[in-house]
Design an enzyme around this catalytic site. Structure first.
Site, mmCIF file in Angstrom:
data_model
loop_
_atom_site.group_PDB
_atom_site.id
_atom_site.type_symbol
_atom_site.label_atom_id
_atom_site.label_comp_id
_atom_site.label_asym_id
_atom_site.label_seq_id
_atom_site.Cartn_x
_atom_site.Cartn_y
_atom_site.Cartn_z
ATOM 1 N N CYS A 34 0.829 -1.213 0.000
ATOM 2 C CA CYS A 34 0.000 0.000 0.000
ATOM 3 C C CYS A 34 0.863 1.262 0.000
ATOM 4 O O CYS A 34 0.508 2.258 -0.638
ATOM 5 C CB CYS A 34 -0.947 -0.013 1.195
ATOM 6 N N THR A 35 1.977 1.216 0.693
ATOM 7 C CA THR A 35 2.891 2.358 0.700
ATOM 8 C C THR A 35 3.492 2.546 -0.696
ATOM 9 O O THR A 35 3.552 3.666 -1.209
ATOM 10 C CB THR A 35 3.996 2.158 1.754
#
Length: 151
Positions: free
Chosen positions: A46-47
């Site tokens: 997600c980062t």
């Protein structure tokens, strides 16, 4: 409800990164919009996805598009995530998963992890791409390609 290409992007409301009420009607139907759902702030995939959207944000802006990231994380979590990675776009808190259900975003990994899906709507609010893959970086490429073809 499962959305399809050609459907209107549904209206939704949520708290944004600043804790302010956001209403999708303020931008949907006025400019192209990329709405991406992701499982969780500060996880590796997600980062990477958020940072890829950040790194290509100007390319999206040049096409007149707005980016909105949505997960079930709290506003406080989004604030920290957004500040740490200098994200220039909105993150919305969908703690009760209402928006995820409205869009029909499926869970992944045997139903244990909230799915990763991207919806791109044109300036009229019509969906021109639905992309579902746990590989976050592909979402940015697909979203940019479809916008470039449809603008």
């Amino acid at each position: 409800m499962t959305l399809k290409v050609g459907d209107a992007l549904p209206n939704f409301k949520a708290k944004d990164t600043n804790g302010t009420d956001f209403d999708s009607q303020t931008i949907v139907g006025k400019k192209p919009v990329v709405v991406y759902f992701y499982p969780k702030d500060n996880t590796p995939g997600c980062t990477a996805e958020a940072c890829s959207f950040r790194d290509q944000y100007e390319d999206f802006k040049d096409l007149g598009a707005e980016i909105i990231g949505i997960s079930s994380d709290s506003v406080v979590s989004h604030q920290k995530f957004s500040k740490q990675y200098q994200l220039p776009f909105l993150l919305l808190s969908d703690e009760n998963k209402k928006i995820r259900k409205l869009f029909g975003v499926p869970n992944d990994l045997l139903g244990l992890i909230p799915g990763r899906a991207t919806y791109v709507a044109d300036k009229n609010g019509k969906i021109i791409l639905i992309f579902n893959s746990m590989s976050g970086k592909i979402h940015i490429k697909k979203a940019l390609e479809i916008l470039q073809k449809n603008i």
